[in-house]
Scaffold this motif. Structure first.
Motif, PDB file in Angstrom:
ATOM      1  N   ARG A 160       1.541   7.657   7.989  1.00  0.00           N
ATOM      2  CA  ARG A 160       0.676   6.900   8.896  1.00  0.00           C
ATOM      3  C   ARG A 160       0.918   5.387   8.735  1.00  0.00           C
ATOM      4  O   ARG A 160       0.919   4.643   9.719  1.00  0.00           O
ATOM      5  N   LEU A 161       1.147   4.953   7.482  1.00  0.00           N
ATOM      6  CA  LEU A 161       1.411   3.530   7.254  1.00  0.00           C
ATOM      7  C   LEU A 161       2.731   3.116   7.906  1.00  0.00           C
ATOM      8  O   LEU A 161       2.834   2.044   8.506  1.00  0.00           O
ATOM      9  N   CYS A 169       0.843  -1.208   0.000  1.00  0.00           N
ATOM     10  CA  CYS A 169       0.000   0.000   0.000  1.00  0.00           C
ATOM     11  C   CYS A 169       0.873   1.252   0.000  1.00  0.00           C
ATOM     12  O   CYS A 169       0.632   2.184  -0.777  1.00  0.00           O
ATOM     13  N   LEU A 223      -9.065   2.537  10.056  1.00  0.00           N
ATOM     14  CA  LEU A 223      -8.898   3.992  10.105  1.00  0.00           C
ATOM     15  C   LEU A 223     -10.238   4.698  10.078  1.00  0.00           C
ATOM     16  O   LEU A 223     -10.391   5.768  10.615  1.00  0.00           O
ATOM     17  N   ALA A 256      -0.534   9.905   4.367  1.00  0.00           N
ATOM     18  CA  ALA A 256      -0.934   8.490   4.271  1.00  0.00           C
ATOM     19  C   ALA A 256       0.289   7.591   4.416  1.00  0.00           C
ATOM     20  O   ALA A 256       0.265   6.599   5.156  1.00  0.00           O
ATOM     21  N   GLY A 315      -6.036   1.038  -0.569  1.00  0.00           N
ATOM     22  CA  GLY A 315      -6.539   0.675   0.743  1.00  0.00           C
ATOM     23  C   GLY A 315      -6.164  -0.738   1.114  1.00  0.00           C
ATOM     24  O   GLY A 315      -5.652  -1.504   0.295  1.00  0.00           O
ATOM     25  N   PRO A 356      -7.667  11.269   3.800  1.00  0.00           N
ATOM     26  CA  PRO A 356      -7.307  10.291   2.767  1.00  0.00           C
ATOM     27  C   PRO A 356      -6.953  10.912   1.423  1.00  0.00           C
ATOM     28  O   PRO A 356      -6.715  10.186   0.459  1.00  0.00           O
ATOM     29  N   TYR A 365      -7.142  12.177  10.183  1.00  0.00           N
ATOM     30  CA  TYR A 365      -6.671  11.461   8.997  1.00  0.00           C
ATOM     31  C   TYR A 365      -7.357  11.991   7.745  1.00  0.00           C
ATOM     32  O   TYR A 365      -8.578  12.056   7.665  1.00  0.00           O
ATOM     33  N   PHE A 398      -6.683   4.382   2.442  1.00  0.00           N
ATOM     34  CA  PHE A 398      -5.538   5.199   2.841  1.00  0.00           C
ATOM     35  C   PHE A 398      -5.402   6.444   1.981  1.00  0.00           C
ATOM     36  O   PHE A 398      -4.995   7.485   2.425  1.00  0.00           O
ATOM     37  N   TYR A 399      -5.710   6.269   0.714  1.00  0.00           N
ATOM     38  CA  TYR A 399      -5.502   7.388  -0.193  1.00  0.00           C
ATOM     39  C   TYR A 399      -6.487   7.295  -1.351  1.00  0.00           C
ATOM     40  O   TYR A 399      -6.704   6.216  -1.903  1.00  0.00           O
ATOM     41  N   LEU A 406      -3.180  -1.691   9.877  1.00  0.00           N
ATOM     42  CA  LEU A 406      -4.088  -0.603   9.542  1.00  0.00           C
ATOM     43  C   LEU A 406      -4.952  -1.003   8.364  1.00  0.00           C
ATOM     44  O   LEU A 406      -4.436  -1.528   7.367  1.00  0.00           O
TER      45      LEU A 406
END
Lengths: 493, 348
Positions: B290-291, B171, B238, B287, B183, B281, B279, B305-306, B301
């Motif tokens: 955070r990962l 990811c 998330l 992103a 994601g 996205p 957060y 994510f984006y 997670l």
């Protein structure tokens, strides 16, 4: 000291001559060679009007540069006139042998051929000597294959490597596009696994192999015919492919069309075996002929066909020629879908490990390959019907043979018949040619007599001993003299 | 006694008149309980609910357990089970040949993060319109349970072998390289995966979904970080993911403070109710950060994510005509005689 007995030296003070015509000192280096042009023009009696025409064409709108270069030419010409008495026997005579001819490299000719063959997806990875083929395709397609709406009727992608390049060709071929890539030996090696997938799932695609000297990196800027065997059987398991072998720019153009027709007719990869000498060098050629035959897309079933038939089995030999029917993804019919897989499959394309399914399928694919013998380009044969000595050659070796046959006739009275191969698998004529001659010299540009090996696999066992090899591996285009000398020796002359 | 005639109700159909059966495929040959089967089910549901015509879908896969699964859903769609790790290029060719196809790529962690890494990264770079799903179990199932490159540091094989190399985070890579919908989900999280798949269908560009999908035969034991139990204990969503398709005219109030709404390419809306305060996205850099944090903390997670629905896809970049290239008529793909004459004249 004399280097060669037939060399005649003229001395020319280039620096002294260039200075007065080129006041700007830093340009003198660039213009100096044009002094030479002027000297040669005088000595060989080249019409200065033609020289000027060529220079004006070269510099097109840069009038100042053209004038500067012309002044240098004139300086050289005047110097030769005043101080160099002619001592050599050579001169240029105006002829019309080049009337209407074009000059083009094989790769550009191939790109043009592909454009007129209706190619829509091109993927490639840069490698000498093939890069100029897709690059020419980009130039031509940008000019001639963009619609009135400004949208492209093609997609050209520079891939991340040769594996991806052929992967894209296969994906596009599966989805129904005329797709191709161009590469050289190292790329062919990388494409081996995917070639087996295309062979076994029966997906069309065209691959140009602009051969260079191997193995490994080899001599990347030298020419060769060294990929014949490895390409004919590229991939693991029982695999074999159709090869087309052009010898000229005209054939690069016409065989591009043959390649796509055969690929779609036989639902398989077609490799066009060009080489560096043909691909990258400029050749004089006859203007290309506009394709007269309409584009055929092979056995593809559409919605209406499926409505009529009720369904289909992807790998069934309906017509007895080994060629099955296919549908394209996106066909709007609930019975259109089939599953393309590199694993064992039955007539419906379903996964199968059954021995009879496997065997039947492989035999059918072989039947398809046999059918292709009657459709690939036929060899070109020059025979008088009396000669006992035959020559088989292919690709750019052709040009040495044309000259060598004259030498053999003049120097030692050997009359030869000649067959120029244009495709693999071999057609009936190839077998007949070997049968009709006591000794058949197979001339090629590799070490291991690769085409001769292929012929041995194909001709009747009793004929194998008639085949002899004349093979060259130095990386330079084949010359007539070395063919003539070697053949004469082998003929005991 | 009077009887009321009973009639079987007509099968439920979706907005294009197809039943869920029309989205089914062959019977699975994967192990009972395999996460991949659950993912196939979610794909069927999502495609059915979104009313995607199966004939429009092209399924593509590489080699491995995951890559076998396209045979087990959507039998009315064409499918190409290609070579190991090289599905992205086949998919790219297919999409370029026919841009009206909806490409669905199914890969595995071995197929993507080891042998297929080269093609994976370039697929992500190109933002090709495709839904690319990694059915991620951390092991090679078909060859009996060797570690793959997504196996976590310290994860243990059944044989007791400990993985001592760090995992590839597909990811984080996908976001870095240019994928526009990225994601992670879990095959056991029906609701989240379902919503993410529906949003994926509405996206135009590369969707990369890494779906943790436990291998019940080789990697579902104590000490594995890709087991059902481990995921249940460590799954850190998330957001709460929900999706409102464009054809459903629903207006539900939402609190912009607690929910991010993203309008997709086709006008559908992806709603992400934040479980983490700040957060965002649509922020690539955050992103990725955070990962990386999640790896430090040992969290798995999940969520979107984006997402960037506006970036041009590869098909847009190539400026390809609207009609599928594959079936353009001869009159379009073969220039006229005058073109050849013009080129010949230039070469004289």
């Amino acid at each position: 000291m004399r280097l060669f007995s037939d060399l005649i030296f003229y001395s020319v003070p280039y620096d002294k001559l260039v200075a007065p015509v080129c006041p700007e000192a830093k340009l003198r280096k660039l213009v100096r060679n044009m002094i030479y042009v002027g000297v040669v023009a005088k000595l060989l009696e080249i019409d200065m009007g033609e020289v000027e025409k060529a220079i004006r064409k070269q510099f097109s709108k840069k009038v100042k540069a053209a004038n500067l270069n012309l002044a240098a030419v004139q300086a050289g010409y005047d110097y030769a006139t005043a101080t160099l008495p002619k001592r050599d026997p050579y001169f240029i005579q105006r002829m019309d042998k080049t009337k209407d001819k074009i000059i083009i490299d094989g790769n550009s000719a191939a790109a043009l051929g592909c454009m007129f063959a209706g190619v829509t997806v091109v993927s490639w990875y840069p490698i000498t000597p093939s890069s100029s083929l897709p690059e020419a395709a980009i130039e031509y397609m940008k000019r001639f294959r963009v619609g009135p709406d400004g949208k492209a009727t093609f997609a050209i992608v520079q891939a991340e490597d040769e594996l991806a390049a052929i992967g894209m060709v296969i994906g596009a071929g599966w989805a129904g596009a005329r797709a191709m890539t161009a590469t050289a030996g190292p790329g062919i090696s990388l494409m081996a696994e995917f070639s087996g997938l295309a062979y076994y799932t029966e997906v069309p695609g065209v691959i140009w192999d602009i051969q260079r000297v191997g193995p490994s990196t080899g001599l990347p800027t030298r020419t060769s015919q060294g990929d014949i065997l490895s390409t004919a059987f590229l991939s693991h398991g029982d695999t074999k492919h159709i090869l087309l072998i052009p010898c000229s720019a005209e054939e690069c153009f016409s065989m591009a069309q043959d390649a796509f027709e055969l690929a779609e007719q036989f639902q398989t990869l077609v490799f066009v075996m060009s080489d560096l000498d043909l691909g990258m060098n400029n050749w004089m050629a006859d203007p290309f002929k506009y394709p007269e035959k309409p584009i055929k897309r092979g056995k593809v079933l559409g919605k209406e066909d499926l409505d009529r038939l009720g369904g289909f089995a992807r790998y069934k030999d309906v017509d007895g020629d080994g060629i099955p029917y296919r549908t394209l993804p996106g066909t709007d019919h609930p019975g259109a879908a089939w599953f393309a897989r590199g694993s064992g499959h039955n007539e419906k394309g379903q996964y199968s490990e059954r021995p009879d399914d496997y065997e039947r399928n492989m035999e059918r694919i072989n039947r398809k390959f046999e059918t292709s013998r009657s459709f690939v380009p036929r060899p070109e044969i020059v025979a008088n019907g009396k000669s006992k000595v035959g020559i088989i050659a292919y690709g750019t070796s052709h040009w040495a043979i044309v000259e060598s046959r004259d030498q053999l006739r003049k120097e030692c009275n050997i009359e030869t018949d000649y067959l120029r191969l244009r495709a693999y698998p071999f057609t009936r004529e190839v077998h007949d040619f070997v049968k009709q001659h006591d000794r058949v010299y197979v001339v090629e540009q590799n070490r291991d007599a690769q085409m001769l090996s292929l012929l041995k696999l194909d001709v009747e066992a009793s004929l194998i001993t008639r085949l002899r090899s004349i093979a060259h591996i130095h990386g330079l285009p084949m010359d007539a003299r070395s063919v003539t000398d070697e053949l004469m020796t082998m003929e005991g002359k | 006694m009077a009887t009321t005639p009973t009639s079987t109700p007509p099968p439920k159909t979706n907005r294009i008149g197809l039943a869920v059966m029309d989205y089914r495929g062959g019977k699975t040959t994967l192990c009972a309980g395999c996460g991949h089967n659950a993912i196939s089910e979610r794909i069927i549901d999502a495609m059915y609910e979104m009313g995607v015509k199966p004939e429009r879908v092209a399924k593509l896969s590489g080699i491995g357990c995951s890559s076998k699964s396209p045979a087990y859903f959507m039998g009315r769609s064409h499918s190409f089970n290609a070579v190991h790790g090289r599905m992205p290029s086949v998919a790219t060719g297919a999409v370029l040949a026919n841009r009206s196809l909806m490409a669905l790529g199914v890969s595995g962690d071995g197929d993507t993060a080891s042998i297929g890494m080269g093609q994976f990264v370039h697929l992500m770079r190109r933002n090709l319109p495709i839904i690319y799903i990694i059915e991620d179990n951390g092991v090679y199932g078909l060859t009996k349970g060797q570690f793959s490159a997504t196996a976590d540091l310290g994860s243990k094989l059944k044989t007791g072998v400990i993985n001592d190399l760090p995992p590839v985070d597909t990811c984080a890579m996908a976001i870095t390289l240019g994928a526009t919908f990225v994601g992670r989900s879990f095959s056991g999280d029906k609701r989240q995966l379902h919503a993410m798949l529906k949003a994926a269908i509405a996206h135009r560009g590369t969707v990369m979904l890494d779906v943790v999908s436990p291998c019940v035969t080789f990697n579902d034991h104590e000490g594995s970080t890709k087991s059902y139990k481990y995921m249940k204990d460590h799954d850190e969503p998330l957001q709460e993911v929900s999706f409102v398709p464009v054809f459903e005219d629903i207006t539900v109030e939402y609190d912009p403070g607690s929910t991010v709404e993203v309008t997709m390419h086709d006008g559908s809306r992806l709603r992400l109710r934040k479980l983490e305060e700040d957060y965002d996205p649509t922020d690539r850099i955050k992103a990725i950060t955070r990962l990386n944090e999640a790896h430090e903390k040992g969290e798995v997670l999940t969520g979107v994510f984006y997402v960037n629905p506006k970036a041009p896809s590869f098909v847009d970049l190539l400026n390809i005509t609207e009609q599928p290239l594959a079936t353009l008529p001869e009159s379009v793909v073969r220039p006229g005689r005058e073109v050849l004459e013009q080129v010949m004249e230039e070469l004289r």
